[in-house]
Design an enzyme around this catalytic site. Structure first.
Site, PDB file in Angstrom:
ATOM      1  N   LYS A 159      -9.209  39.004  60.522  1.00  0.00           N
ATOM      2  CA  LYS A 159      -8.570  38.532  61.748  1.00  0.00           C
ATOM      3  C   LYS A 159      -8.834  39.481  62.907  1.00  0.00           C
ATOM      4  O   LYS A 159      -8.812  39.089  64.061  1.00  0.00           O
ATOM      5  CB  LYS A 159      -7.057  38.390  61.535  1.00  0.00           C
ATOM      6  CG  LYS A 159      -6.666  37.237  60.618  1.00  0.00           C
ATOM      7  CD  LYS A 159      -6.706  35.901  61.331  1.00  0.00           C
ATOM      8  CE  LYS A 159      -6.516  34.746  60.350  1.00  0.00           C
ATOM      9  NZ  LYS A 159      -6.915  33.465  60.944  1.00  0.00           N
ATOM     10  N   SER A 193     -14.405  22.357  60.458  1.00  0.00           N
ATOM     11  CA  SER A 193     -13.470  21.902  61.486  1.00  0.00           C
ATOM     12  C   SER A 193     -13.632  22.766  62.728  1.00  0.00           C
ATOM     13  O   SER A 193     -13.779  23.991  62.628  1.00  0.00           O
ATOM     14  CB  SER A 193     -12.038  22.017  60.965  1.00  0.00           C
ATOM     15  OG  SER A 193     -11.140  21.943  62.049  1.00  0.00           O
ATOM     16  N   GLU A 235      -8.618  15.416  63.354  1.00  0.00           N
ATOM     17  CA  GLU A 235     -10.077  15.575  63.316  1.00  0.00           C
ATOM     18  C   GLU A 235     -10.653  14.953  62.038  1.00  0.00           C
ATOM     19  O   GLU A 235     -11.661  14.243  62.074  1.00  0.00           O
ATOM     20  CB  GLU A 235     -10.439  17.061  63.401  1.00  0.00           C
ATOM     21  CG  GLU A 235     -11.934  17.316  63.468  1.00  0.00           C
ATOM     22  CD  GLU A 235     -12.301  18.803  63.450  1.00  0.00           C
ATOM     23  OE1 GLU A 235     -11.375  19.649  63.366  1.00  0.00           O
ATOM     24  OE2 GLU A 235     -13.503  19.094  63.508  1.00  0.00           O
ATOM     25  N   GLU A 273     -16.049  34.247  71.633  1.00  0.00           N
ATOM     26  CA  GLU A 273     -15.581  32.878  71.902  1.00  0.00           C
ATOM     27  C   GLU A 273     -14.070  32.822  72.118  1.00  0.00           C
ATOM     28  O   GLU A 273     -13.559  31.821  72.616  1.00  0.00           O
ATOM     29  CB  GLU A 273     -15.883  31.942  70.719  1.00  0.00           C
ATOM     30  CG  GLU A 273     -17.331  31.864  70.272  1.00  0.00           C
ATOM     31  CD  GLU A 273     -17.646  32.910  69.216  1.00  0.00           C
ATOM     32  OE1 GLU A 273     -18.334  33.877  69.594  1.00  0.00           O
ATOM     33  OE2 GLU A 273     -17.218  32.796  68.062  1.00  0.00           O
ATOM     34  N   CYS A 300      -9.471  28.027  58.949  1.00  0.00           N
ATOM     35  CA  CYS A 300      -8.400  29.003  59.216  1.00  0.00           C
ATOM     36  C   CYS A 300      -8.788  30.417  58.835  1.00  0.00           C
ATOM     37  O   CYS A 300      -8.226  31.378  59.331  1.00  0.00           O
ATOM     38  CB  CYS A 300      -7.145  28.670  58.417  1.00  0.00           C
ATOM     39  SG  CYS A 300      -6.685  26.969  58.524  1.00  0.00           S
ATOM     40  N   CYS A 331      -4.386  33.570  51.662  1.00  0.00           N
ATOM     41  CA  CYS A 331      -3.979  34.682  52.540  1.00  0.00           C
ATOM     42  C   CYS A 331      -3.005  35.631  51.854  1.00  0.00           C
ATOM     43  O   CYS A 331      -2.947  36.817  52.187  1.00  0.00           O
ATOM     44  CB  CYS A 331      -3.324  34.124  53.798  1.00  0.00           C
ATOM     45  SG  CYS A 331      -4.398  33.000  54.676  1.00  0.00           S
ATOM     46  N   GLU A 343     -12.092  38.434  64.078  1.00  0.00           N
ATOM     47  CA  GLU A 343     -11.962  37.120  64.711  1.00  0.00           C
ATOM     48  C   GLU A 343     -11.440  37.272  66.143  1.00  0.00           C
ATOM     49  O   GLU A 343     -11.951  36.647  67.082  1.00  0.00           O
ATOM     50  CB  GLU A 343     -11.007  36.247  63.899  1.00  0.00           C
ATOM     51  CG  GLU A 343     -10.866  34.830  64.435  1.00  0.00           C
ATOM     52  CD  GLU A 343      -9.843  34.007  63.656  1.00  0.00           C
ATOM     53  OE1 GLU A 343     -10.155  32.875  63.283  1.00  0.00           O
ATOM     54  OE2 GLU A 343      -8.718  34.511  63.415  1.00  0.00           O
ATOM     55  N   GLU A 353      -6.300  19.384  63.068  1.00  0.00           N
ATOM     56  CA  GLU A 353      -7.301  19.286  62.002  1.00  0.00           C
ATOM     57  C   GLU A 353      -7.154  17.971  61.244  1.00  0.00           C
ATOM     58  O   GLU A 353      -8.146  17.351  60.851  1.00  0.00           O
ATOM     59  CB  GLU A 353      -7.159  20.488  61.048  1.00  0.00           C
ATOM     60  CG  GLU A 353      -8.357  20.720  60.172  1.00  0.00           C
ATOM     61  CD  GLU A 353      -8.334  22.119  59.541  1.00  0.00           C
ATOM     62  OE1 GLU A 353      -8.316  23.103  60.301  1.00  0.00           O
ATOM     63  OE2 GLU A 353      -8.301  22.206  58.320  1.00  0.00           O
TER      64      GLU A 353
END
Lengths: 165, 595, 391
Positions: B368, B329, B285, B376, B309, B525, B371, B282
């Site tokens: 999560k 990102s 990037e 994907e 994230c 988190c 996710e 990142e």
């Protein structure tokens, strides 16, 4: 409701939260109920979530979120209405239209509901058809009123057409 | 502000004006039961469990909602109060499907707790759930909604609107039909829900719970043909203790590793490893985007760049600001990077058939779970992460296994993919990704450490909802001369309401940030929707302190120093944003409707 | 004024409908007076809110006047949803100009420049005619040099919006859920600005009092229940309709005038009011010293089942509770299911005691007047007509 019609309503009232009720009321005036799509569009315009618009609409008996007929018949069910014979009136309408309270006719013309006190205890049984009041009803009188609506509808070829909004 | 004097149960109390009777009682050391009240949320005053008697008042007062006034005489235990409190609880219990012994929230239910305290004989009232047509909504990967256990306290609704600016849940209908509902009562999977689980954290009953994968994971652990790897997120080690009898803020990293080994995981690895990897990818990037925009005049590269994230944030931006998806990102979250590497790099190194690897993660997060289920997230050729457990679920598994957690000796993570730095640990706190990124990026650009004492970038820390910082870049290395004298502007937001504010400012051109860190949950988190309950600002503060203490105690504190990171680039990935990275560590986003 | 019988306490009056007033000249005349003078006149008159709650109108205006801020609202609560009431419908049909002038007067006195009529959705049939009258009025206000403008907002079928803070929530485009109090609307109301919410009838009396004077109004009624009030009379009566009566009458005199000769009970104040059985007609005073009421008077003769009456009221509350607070949301359901279970022999008669206790907890612990008053009808019907409820 078509996008341009809905946009027109929103533009007319504005996009503050306090305009939510007038907007929903006008949509219901024009098409008897709020479709999912209408609520999403209004939510987007007013920067609300669709759930908030639904939550607000579903609080109010006169802002239905399920399909309703062009004419919504609301028969009062207050104790005074019952004492004066509202159930017989309801039954007569129900028989005439082959429609139970809570239902909409297949042609999309009528919905039948029972509602709480509509403010006519001096002239019960009473009912609203959209925003017209009919009082001192008897089963016969109610049947005659509904017949007029049926006549009017067949003359103007009014029936529910799913491609039209 | 002037003070108000009142008495509660004849005890004199003095407290600032504007405080509630409940605040005053707390100050006087008198406990009043509550249900709809939550320290993170605005006052509702709807459950009425907290009613008290005020001398001279006709009705009882909801102590959470009524401000103190001079000379008030309050009784919290009069006969009237006791009777009303019990009746209200009985009413709520009659509305609630009291299937306690079978309930996932058994023993962690606030209603049950109050019932145990105040209701001690069976109620005559008619149970209402049997009369309603309830169904359990298990459509979501993350959250299960069971209306038959809902007591309509609206904590979830206030959480979803006030903290998260989503309002996926709202109050619908009225009277006996009133309920907590998504748009048109649609399944949770089909609405704007970001799966953040903040509602789950605040639900006092079993109406909203995480979808748990305890059985599936146990099954995998017992399957001899499977190699079960587990990764643990940074914020788990500083909160797991709360679910196992420790005080908030106590770090249990070594015990957690030991417990996971006892549970039978074949390798106990660390999401912190891929957090360090995230910084490499990142950070590169960001610098690449800066170069493209500032030097090459590229209009395609979008700035500001935002972090990626937090899966709650990703789903939020997909719904709410899809026009800004190019700004996010492309890095997968550390969990998903880990998952993709576990079934490729790790499998190769350990000479395992990836088909036999079961990849489990322990996360402070319910999003999560969603996710991991995204289509994907199968770049390894398999489902990259098979099962996501929350901190709460792990605590439960440890208890189920009869492990005496407090007696465990500390153990270290396995290798490979078990080594990490302090930069990765602070991913668990709001501002942590930003701080970690700055520690590395500044050094890449200038060859020097960030100009903050002990590498502690204080402006990035704290619990302010939106924080901004500017770093002037001076003394650049040759490759980075184009950044000489530039001021890097960054913003940090936690909680989606704050994320909304920042993005709205960007959208309206009121902000010129280069880099934005967003965490969906309050505090980052560490305040995630999968963390032990209860939650409050104080608890989150303690967890944050623990995270920064963990960082301070690490031998390595910059991601680019992690030897396993250097090794993986050397052996497998080649370089940040290289071909292999692109394939395994980066992803794409999906535009979604706002409804 | 007409006295019906020499001994009767019932007196029909005609303050609101009887005289042909030139409403605008009444307003003009009032606007010449000092604001505090009008407030004092109202306080001295003893006028209390005519919606049922009975808060002194003069005090409400006084608080609103002294509330800080330039932006204030005066709201006419035309959401009469109480079963058996329809007086506001008649006022708005026959004397809307007086309502509007009353609002303007309130605006002048308190500094509110914005008047909003919140009209119940059930009365949307009169919306267009009211809009025309409002246009005329707004023009007239301008001509009088009064910085005041009226508008109308519609309800959409929710009884609880008659509660003033629920009404305000509804005007703000939200679910009509009552707010926590304090703060009260006169401090923080519509859009958090000081807001006076008055009943339709109250506004008319306020205007009339400014003209007639406090003494003339207080000459009617009793010390605690000054003046006159509109009553909506319905049920088993040969003369259903709206009547303006002097407050403080005996219920027996009321029944003598309006009953059908066989009245067994009168429900005073609608579903949220009290049921008075025949044996108590003589001892019951209609007014703040006895049973205060918004004016719904439902008469039941001996053919009526009081179980059906109570059942109907409870069904009404089960549907119309806003649902946010637990005593009201769950309590209403339990009361309804409870009497059904007793009737069906699924619960013993002694279960009525439990239900009365629940009703009392609802009275003590509910968030707003709706939940607090469900017990009124429940207790009074259950106590007086226990046999009808059980068997």
């Amino acid at each position: 409701m078509e996008e341009f019609a809905l946009t027109k309503i929103v533009n007319h009232h504005g996009t503050e939260r306090e305009k939510l009720m007038p907007i929903l009321q006008e949509i219901v005036d024009k098409q008897s109920y709020l479709s999912d799509d209408d609520m999403v569009k209004v939510a987007n315009a007013l920067q609300l979530s669709a759930a908030e618009v639904y939550g607000t609409a579903s609080f109010y008996s006169f802002l239905p979120t399920q399909k309703r007929g062009i004419y919504v018949i609301r028969v009062c069910k207050s104790i005074i209405a019952r004492m004066k014979g509202s159930q017989e009136v309801l039954q007569a309408i129900s028989d005439q239209l082959n429609l139970k309270p809570g239902e909409t006719t297949a042609d999309g013309l009528f919905s039948l509901e029972e509602v709480n006190d509509i403010g006519w205890s001096d002239h019960e049984p009473a009912m609203l058809i959209n925003d017209k009041v009919y009082t001192d009803l008897t089963p016969e009188k109610a049947t005659r009123i509904i017949s007029k609506y049926l006549e009017q509808a067949s003359q103007s070829k009014l029936s529910f057409n799913p491609t039209q909004n | 502000m002037q003070n108000i004097r009142l008495t509660i149960n004849s005890i004199p109390v003095e407290i600032e004006a504007g405080k509630t009777i409940l605040d005053a009682a707390k100050k006087a050391g008198i406990s009043i039961p509550t249900l709809c009240h939550h320290p993170d949320l605005c006052v509702a005053g709807n459950c009425r469990v907290c009613v008290v008697e005020q001398l001279g008042a006709r009705t009882l007062q909801a102590s959470c909602a009524v401000p103190v006034s001079e000379g008030m005489e309050i009784s919290t235990n009069s006969a009237k109060v006791q009777r009303a409190r019990r009746d209200i609880l009985e009413l709520l219990l009659s509305e609630h499907r009291s299937d306690c012994v079978n309930c996932y929230k058994n023993n962690q239910c606030e209603l049950q707790e109050l019932a145990a305290k105040y209701v001690f004989s069976s109620s005559e009232l008619i149970p209402l759930p049997a009369l309603q047509h309830y169904s359990i909504d298990a459509s979501s990967s993350s959250i299960i909604k069971d209306d038959s256990k809902c007591i309509r306290c609206q904590r979830c609704v206030r959480t979803c609107s006030q903290l998260q600016h989503i309002s996926a849940l709202a109050v619908a209908n009225k009277g006996s039909e009133q309920k907590i509902s998504a748009f048109m009562d649609k399944p949770m999977a089909n609405v704007v829900c970001t799966n953040c689980g903040q509602c789950v954290n605040r639900c006092p009953t079993g109406a909203l719970t995480e979808r748990n994968y305890i059985t599936e994971v146990m099954h995998a652990l017992h399957d001899k043909n499977k190699h079960v790897v587990v990764q643990t997120a940074p914020a788990v080690r500083i909160a797991l203790g709360e679910g196992l009898g420790f005080a908030p803020g106590e770090r249990v990293t070594g015990k957690m590793v030991a417990a996971l080994k006892q549970l039978g995981f074949d390798a106990v690895l660390d999401t912190d490893f891929t957090a360090d990897l995230t910084i490499m990818e990142e950070g590169t990037e960001l610098l690449t985007r800066l170069k493209k925009v500032l030097v090459d005049g590229d209009t395609q590269s979008a700035l500001p760049m935002t972090t990626s994230c937090s899966p709650g944030w990703i789903k939020f931006i997909e719904h709410k600001f899809p026009e800004f998806l190019p700004n996010v990102s492309t890095c997968k979250s550390p969990q998903q990077m880990f998952g993709a590497l576990a079934k490729t790099y790790y499998a190769q190194k350990r000479k395992l058939d990836p088909a036999n690897i079961v990849s489990v993660s322990v996360m402070p997060c319910t999003a999560k779970k969603y996710e991991a289920d995204r289509p994907e997230m199968r770049d390894s050729g398999f489902k990259d992460v098979d099962y996501v457990l929350t901190t709460r679920e792990l605590a439960r598994m440890i208890k189920m296994a009869g492990i005496d957690f407090s007696a465990l000796a500390d153990l270290s993570y396995d290798s490979i993919m078990g080594t990490s730095t302090g930069a990765a640990v602070i991913f668990g706190a709001t501002g942590g990704v930003m701080e970690a990124a700055l520690r590395t990026a500044y050094e890449i650009i200038t060859g020097r450490e960030v100009p903050f004492e002990n590498l502690n970038i204080q402006p990035a820390r704290g619990m302010e909802g939106v924080r901004e910082a500017a770093v002037k870049i001076e003394g650049c290395e040759d490759n980075w001369k184009f950044l000489e004298g530039a001021v890097l502007k960054v913003a940090i937001a936690h909680g989606l309401t704050n994320a909304y504010k920042v993005m709205q400012a960007v959208k309206e051109g009121r902000a010129d940030y280069h880099f934005i860190e967003v965490m969906a949950c309050p505090g980052g988190c560490l305040g995630g929707g999968g963390q032990p309950m209860p939650t409050s600002a104080e608890i989150r503060q303690k967890r944050a302190e623990a995270i920064y203490a963990e960082d301070a105690g690490m031998p390595l504190r910059k991601s680019h120093q992690n030897p396993e990171i250097l090794a993986i680039y050397d052996e497998f990935l080649e370089k940040p944003l290289g071909h292999q990275s692109h394939k395994l560590l980066h992803t794409v986003y999906v535009e979604r409707d706002w409804n | 004024m007409e006295t019906l019988t020499n001994n009767s306490t019932l007196r029909k009056t005609d303050l609101i409908f009887g005289r042909e007033h030139d409403t605008l000249s009444l307003l003009k005349e009032a606007l010449q007076r000092e604001k505090d003078e009008i407030i004092n006149e109202l306080i001295e008159s003893g006028l209390r809110g005519r919606g049922g709650a009975g808060f002194p109108t003069g005090l409400k205006w006084k608080f609103a006047k002294s509330a800080p801020g330039n932006e204030k609202y005066i709201v006419c609560n035309a959401d009469e949803g109480e079963p058996g009431t329809f007086k506001d419908r008649i006022i708005l049909e026959k004397a809307a100009d007086k309502v509007f002038a009353g609002m303007a007067l309130g605006g002048y006195v308190t500094g509110a420049r914005h008047g909003i009529i919140y009209l119940r959705g059930e009365y949307s049939w009169m919306r267009n005619s009211l809009l025309l009258k409002i246009d005329d009025m707004n023009t007239a206000f301008k001509q009088l040099g009064l910085d005041f403008i009226l508008e109308i907002r519609m309800g959409s079928g929710a009884y609880v919006c008659g509660e003033e803070t629920a009404l305000i929530e509804s005007m703000e485009g939200k679910r009509g859920e009552p707010r926590n109090k304090p703060p009260f609307p006169v401090a923080k109301g519509f859009n958090n600005k000081p807001t006076i919410v008055n009943n339709v009838e109250t506004l008319v009396y306020a205007l009339l009092i400014s003209h007639l004077g406090a003494a003339a109004f207080a000459a009617f009624g009793t010390e605690q229940s000054a003046g006159t009030k509109l009553f909506s009379v319905s049920g088993d009566t040969p003369q259903a309709g709206v009547y303006e009566l002097e407050l403080g009458m005996k219920l027996s005199d009321f029944v003598a005038e309006f009953g059908d000769g066989d009245t067994k009970a009168v429900q005073v104040g609608g579903a949220s009011g009290f049921c008075v059985p025949r044996r108590k007609f003589d001892q019951t005073i209609i007014g703040f010293e006895g049973i205060p009421t918004g004016g719904s008077m439902m008469l039941f003769n001996s053919h009526r089942s009081m179980y059906h009456v109570l059942h109907n009221y409870l069904e009404f509350f089960v549907e119309e509770s806003c649902g946010q607070c637990s005593p009201c949301r769950v309590g209403c359901q339990q009361l309804l299911l409870g009497i059904e279970a007793i009737k069906a022999r699924k619960k013993p008669a002694s279960y009525l005691k439990e239900l009365i206790r629940i009703a009392d907890t609802m009275r003590l612990a509910s968030k707003c007047g709706l939940g607090q008053s469900v017990g009124n009808a429940f207790d009074s019907i259950v106590e007086e007509f226990k046999e009808e409820i059980i068997y």
